[in-house]
Motif scaffolding. Structure first.
Motif, PDB file in Angstrom:
ATOM      1  N   ALA A  13     -22.797 -10.066   5.024  1.00 13.93           N
ATOM      2  CA  ALA A  13     -21.520  -9.367   4.391  1.00 13.93           C
ATOM      3  C   ALA A  13     -21.989  -9.282   2.814  1.00 13.93           C
ATOM      4  O   ALA A  13     -22.698  -9.672   2.447  1.00 13.93           O
ATOM      5  N   GLU A  14     -21.394  -7.970   2.119  1.00  7.86           N
ATOM      6  CA  GLU A  14     -21.858  -7.600   0.769  1.00  7.86           C
ATOM      7  C   GLU A  14     -20.811  -8.496  -0.254  1.00  7.86           C
ATOM      8  O   GLU A  14     -21.073  -8.712  -1.070  1.00  7.86           O
ATOM      9  N   ALA A  15     -19.358  -8.607   0.391  1.00  7.19           N
ATOM     10  CA  ALA A  15     -18.594  -9.556  -0.571  1.00  7.19           C
ATOM     11  C   ALA A  15     -17.824 -10.238   0.606  1.00  7.19           C
ATOM     12  O   ALA A  15     -17.629 -10.028   1.771  1.00  7.19           O
ATOM     13  N   ALA A  16     -17.012 -11.132  -0.182  1.00  8.92           N
ATOM     14  CA  ALA A  16     -15.936 -12.045   0.721  1.00  8.92           C
ATOM     15  C   ALA A  16     -14.841 -12.530   0.041  1.00  8.92           C
ATOM     16  O   ALA A  16     -14.988 -12.739  -1.199  1.00  8.92           O
ATOM     17  N   THR A  17     -13.541 -12.691   0.396  1.00 11.15           N
ATOM     18  CA  THR A  17     -12.412 -13.390  -0.155  1.00 11.15           C
ATOM     19  C   THR A  17     -12.085 -14.457   0.953  1.00 11.15           C
ATOM     20  O   THR A  17     -11.961 -14.117   2.015  1.00 11.15           O
ATOM     21  N   VAL A  18     -10.990 -15.256   0.280  1.00 11.88           N
ATOM     22  CA  VAL A  18     -10.748 -16.326   1.202  1.00 11.88           C
ATOM     23  C   VAL A  18      -9.013 -16.498   0.854  1.00 11.88           C
ATOM     24  O   VAL A  18      -8.572 -16.402  -0.218  1.00 11.88           O
ATOM     25  N   VAL A  19      -8.308 -16.387   1.921  1.00 11.19           N
ATOM     26  CA  VAL A  19      -6.708 -16.665   1.813  1.00 11.19           C
ATOM     27  C   VAL A  19      -6.212 -17.907   2.708  1.00 11.19           C
ATOM     28  O   VAL A  19      -7.261 -18.407   3.078  1.00 11.19           O
ATOM     29  N   ASN A  20      -5.211 -18.220   2.843  1.00 11.58           N
ATOM     30  CA  ASN A  20      -4.630 -19.549   3.413  1.00 11.58           C
ATOM     31  C   ASN A  20      -4.813 -19.447   4.889  1.00 11.58           C
ATOM     32  O   ASN A  20      -4.849 -20.785   5.273  1.00 11.58           O
ATOM     33  N   ASN A  21      -4.726 -18.403   5.560  1.00 16.95           N
ATOM     34  CA  ASN A  21      -4.985 -18.498   7.096  1.00 16.95           C
ATOM     35  C   ASN A  21      -5.565 -17.265   7.394  1.00 16.95           C
ATOM     36  O   ASN A  21      -5.387 -16.173   6.771  1.00 16.95           O
ATOM     37  N   ASN A  22      -5.600 -16.851   8.748  1.00 17.67           N
ATOM     38  CA  ASN A  22      -6.260 -15.583   9.570  1.00 17.67           C
ATOM     39  C   ASN A  22      -5.344 -14.771   9.173  1.00 17.67           C
ATOM     40  O   ASN A  22      -5.346 -13.564   9.228  1.00 17.67           O
ATOM     41  N   ALA A  23      -3.856 -15.137   9.668  1.00 19.43           N
ATOM     42  CA  ALA A  23      -2.775 -14.204   9.874  1.00 19.43           C
ATOM     43  C   ALA A  23      -2.724 -13.755   8.619  1.00 19.43           C
ATOM     44  O   ALA A  23      -2.287 -12.457   8.189  1.00 19.43           O
ATOM     45  N   ALA A  24      -2.872 -14.503   7.182  1.00 11.72           N
ATOM     46  CA  ALA A  24      -2.742 -13.977   5.957  1.00 11.72           C
ATOM     47  C   ALA A  24      -3.880 -12.987   5.732  1.00 11.72           C
ATOM     48  O   ALA A  24      -3.444 -11.877   5.000  1.00 11.72           O
ATOM     49  N   ALA A  25      -5.025 -13.332   6.207  1.00 13.00           N
ATOM     50  CA  ALA A  25      -6.010 -12.188   6.137  1.00 13.00           C
ATOM     51  C   ALA A  25      -5.768 -10.973   6.702  1.00 13.00           C
ATOM     52  O   ALA A  25      -6.202 -10.095   5.728  1.00 13.00           O
ATOM     53  N   VAL A  26      -5.373 -10.718   7.700  1.00  8.00           N
ATOM     54  CA  VAL A  26      -4.665  -9.502   8.454  1.00  8.00           C
ATOM     55  C   VAL A  26      -3.784  -8.892   7.623  1.00  8.00           C
ATOM     56  O   VAL A  26      -3.863  -7.869   7.152  1.00  8.00           O
ATOM     57  N   LEU A  27      -2.678  -9.727   7.222  1.00 10.29           N
ATOM     58  CA  LEU A  27      -1.506  -8.998   6.491  1.00 10.29           C
ATOM     59  C   LEU A  27      -2.131  -8.512   5.055  1.00 10.29           C
ATOM     60  O   LEU A  27      -1.822  -7.457   4.777  1.00 10.29           O
ATOM     61  N   LEU A  28      -2.938  -9.509   4.501  1.00 16.38           N
ATOM     62  CA  LEU A  28      -3.425  -8.796   3.256  1.00 16.38           C
ATOM     63  C   LEU A  28      -4.383  -7.660   3.266  1.00 16.38           C
ATOM     64  O   LEU A  28      -4.224  -6.681   2.382  1.00 16.38           O
ATOM     65  N   MET A  29      -5.280  -7.561   4.375  1.00 20.96           N
ATOM     66  CA  MET A  29      -6.231  -6.441   4.723  1.00 20.96           C
ATOM     67  C   MET A  29      -5.419  -5.252   4.870  1.00 20.96           C
ATOM     68  O   MET A  29      -5.597  -4.104   4.137  1.00 20.96           O
ATOM     69  N   VAL A  30      -4.566  -5.247   5.799  1.00 15.22           N
ATOM     70  CA  VAL A  30      -3.653  -4.175   6.370  1.00 15.22           C
ATOM     71  C   VAL A  30      -2.853  -3.631   4.878  1.00 15.22           C
ATOM     72  O   VAL A  30      -2.757  -2.406   4.636  1.00 15.22           O
ATOM     73  N   SER A  31      -2.268  -4.593   4.231  1.00 15.98           N
ATOM     74  CA  SER A  31      -1.510  -4.120   3.145  1.00 15.98           C
ATOM     75  C   SER A  31      -2.105  -3.544   2.099  1.00 15.98           C
ATOM     76  O   SER A  31      -1.814  -2.365   1.388  1.00 15.98           O
ATOM     77  N   ALA A  32      -3.483  -3.914   1.719  1.00 14.34           N
ATOM     78  CA  ALA A  32      -4.210  -3.287   0.770  1.00 14.34           C
ATOM     79  C   ALA A  32      -4.803  -1.911   1.075  1.00 14.34           C
ATOM     80  O   ALA A  32      -5.111  -1.239   0.141  1.00 14.34           O
ATOM     81  N   LEU A  33      -5.190  -1.728   2.228  1.00  7.83           N
ATOM     82  CA  LEU A  33      -5.764  -0.525   2.674  1.00  7.83           C
ATOM     83  C   LEU A  33      -4.922   0.358   3.404  1.00  7.83           C
ATOM     84  O   LEU A  33      -5.576   1.690   3.682  1.00  7.83           O
ATOM     85  N   ALA A  34      -3.852   0.017   3.985  1.00  7.89           N
ATOM     86  CA  ALA A  34      -3.114   0.887   4.905  1.00  7.89           C
ATOM     87  C   ALA A  34      -1.624   1.083   4.691  1.00  7.89           C
ATOM     88  O   ALA A  34      -0.817   1.709   5.655  1.00  7.89           O
ATOM     89  N   SER A  35      -0.999   0.666   3.601  1.00  9.01           N
ATOM     90  CA  SER A  35       0.247   0.617   3.192  1.00  9.01           C
ATOM     91  C   SER A  35       0.771   2.141   3.611  1.00  9.01           C
ATOM     92  O   SER A  35       0.125   3.083   2.802  1.00  9.01           O
ATOM     93  N   ARG A  36       1.873   2.376   4.152  1.00  4.16           N
ATOM     94  CA  ARG A  36       2.605   3.811   4.135  1.00  4.16           C
ATOM     95  C   ARG A  36       1.454   4.709   5.074  1.00  4.16           C
ATOM     96  O   ARG A  36       1.683   5.982   4.997  1.00  4.16           O
ATOM     97  N   LYS A  37       0.458   4.174   5.535  1.00  2.00           N
ATOM     98  CA  LYS A  37      -0.560   5.052   6.417  1.00  2.00           C
ATOM     99  C   LYS A  37      -0.796   4.543   7.798  1.00  2.00           C
ATOM    100  O   LYS A  37       0.037   3.472   8.476  1.00  2.00           O
TER     101      LYS A  37
END
Length: 485
Positions: free
Chosen positions: A159-183
């Motif tokens: 991968a080009e980059a990476a980040t870490v959060v406290n579990n995979n559910a949080a990873a999915v929540l953060l990813m969708v929140s950052a990229l697809a809120s209101r979409k």
């Protein structure tokens, strides 16, 4: 004797009970004070005295000798013993070390992956010394905690980059929140999973502020379903690995490489939630094949999310890897700070990732992989050594036999695949069914100083020995002598 006289006699007995200060002056209690402190010991002595008063009140009328003996000051040793027991129970932590003999290696309720020695040593260092959590040792300036492991994760995953959060559910929540809120996020109906703890993909979408666009059917989803769902509000195509269940028969799904082509034709990112993500091909050790993170990135996924404490074999964490521009956007989202990991997680994660640089040693050094690949013959030999001790402890009422067993990986990974091994089966010797008796044995095992966790199935208490390694085997045998049925 009239009621008034009886009441006066009870009062006199209670009055003869030693005072708190008298008990506190005893040498044995002073020894307890050195260990637990005066505040706790005073509370324990008061609890012991109140328990003794309760016993006195419960003695039936007419049993005067018993009551007088119980109230005698010579029973102070009993009070001290009660107080010592109270303190011991109170100081015992709720989080306890247990024997995992369930047959599930990555048992969610028992802490999932066990850390290798390298990770344990690093965590101890982080617990007892200052560390450069957010400090750049090269420049002397403030750093980012992701910097501690990003380069290593990218090396292992491509991968080009990476980040870490406290579990995979949080990873999915953060990813969708950052990229697809209101979409809109497009997901196959066959991948709208629910895992343990009521984690549901539709709920995560809603909490992230995104609109879920379902495509296909439960058992069949085609490429055209995704194509037809894409519109001006679409922000992300998402694939979810159905790691905790399997649909067989008349099925169809779209592979990540084909889905990536569809997304990129429309200038959209595609994400793959791998769940129990693995960094290596498990088939080389005779385990069922799972999609790897690198393989998913190579197939065209722009983002991949996966767990740190499942097949990876590390601490609880959720990893997001992929394109640098998308990871940068995810890092800037306010939820990232709320979901970030602490120094202990990072201290444990880095040495686990380091082990993957030497794949030839991985099956010996990574605890999870060592347990998953443990030879059946080794478990059989362990069962033969343990069986006599458990049989002696349980007595003639029960029969303890060495039997083949099938373990599971656990935590939603490869749910239909089983690993052959051996363990002990406990049955009631003179009965075809022994439900209550087996439940009693199971309860007694759970109440040992180091609780033993097995499972009842097919009229037997089954103790799978896959996770009982050599150092624990000795402790288990020694503890059998403490069984009291």
């Amino acid at each position: 004797m009239n009621d008034a006289a009886m009441s006066e006699r009870r009062h006199a007995r209670l009055a003869r009970m030693p005072s708190v200060e008298r008990v506190m002056s005893m040498h044995a209690v002073q020894t307890l004070t050195d260990v637990y402190g005066r505040t706790q010991v005073v509370a324990a002595v008061r609890a012991a005295l109140e328990a003794l008063r309760g016993e006195l009140r419960a003695i039936a009328d007419g049993q005067d000798d018993d009551a007088d003996a119980l109230a005698a000051t010579g029973d102070e040793a009993r009070i001290v013993a009660h107080a010592a027991h109270f303190l011991e129970q109170r100081s015992r932590g709720y989080l306890r070390t247990v024997f995992n003999l369930t047959g599930t290696v990555l048992h969610t309720n028992l802490g999932r992956a066990l850390l290798p020695d390298e990770a344990v040593r690093t965590v101890i260092d982080a617990l007892t010394h200052p560390v450069n959590l957010e400090f750049d040792l090269t420049t002397g300036a403030r750093g980012d905690r992701d910097d501690l492991i990003e380069a290593l994760i990218c090396e292992l995953t491509g991968a080009e980059a990476a980040t870490v959060v406290n579990n995979n559910a949080a990873a999915v929540l953060l990813m969708v929140s950052a990229l697809a809120s209101r979409k809109e996020v497009v997901v196959s109906r066959g991948e709208l999973v629910e895992i343990g703890g009521a984690f549901r993909i539709p709920d995560i979408m809603a909490r992230a502020g995104a609109r879920l666009r379902e495509v296909g059917t439960t058992n069949r989803t085609h490429a055209k379903d995704y194509e037809e769902a894409i519109g001006p509000r679409t922000a992300l195509l998402m694939k979810v690995h159905c790691s905790n269940y399997a649909i067989s028969g008349f099925t169809k799904s779209v592979d990540i490489d084909e889905l990536a082509q569809i997304a990129h034709r429309h200038a959209l990112p595609v994400a793959f939630d791998l769940g129990s993500g693995t960094l290596t091909d498990l088939a080389q050790w005779g385990l069922p094949a799972e999609p790897t993170v690198r393989g998913t990135i190579d197939a065209g996924a722009d983002l991949v999310t996966f767990s740190g404490d499942k097949l990876l074999g590390g601490p609880q964490a959720g990893l997001i890897v992929g394109r640098e521009a998308l990871i940068r956007k995810i890092r800037k989202h306010p939820l990232k700070r709320a979901l970030r990991v602490g120094k202990l997680t990072l201290a444990a994660l880095e040495p686990v990732l380091q082990l993957y640089r030497a794949p030839e040693f991985l099956a010996q050094r990574l605890t999870t992989l060592r347990l998953l690949t443990r030879p059946a013959a080794e478990m059989h030999a362990a069962a033969l050594r343990v069986q006599p001790a458990l049989q002696r402890a349980l007595g003639e009422r029960y029969a303890v036999t060495v039997e083949p067993m099938f373990s599971q990986i656990g935590s939603g990974a490869l749910p239909v695949d089983q690993l052959p091994g051996y363990g002990l089966a406990v049955r009631v010797a003179a009965a075809k069914r022994g439900g209550r008796a087996l439940m009693q044995v199971e309860k007694v095992l759970r109440e040992l100083p180091r609780p033993v966790i097995g499972r009842i199935a097919d009229d037997a208490l089954r103790l799978d020995l896959r996770c009982l390694e050599a150092e624990d085997e000795t402790a288990f045998i020694a503890q059998c002598a403490e069984l009291r049925l």
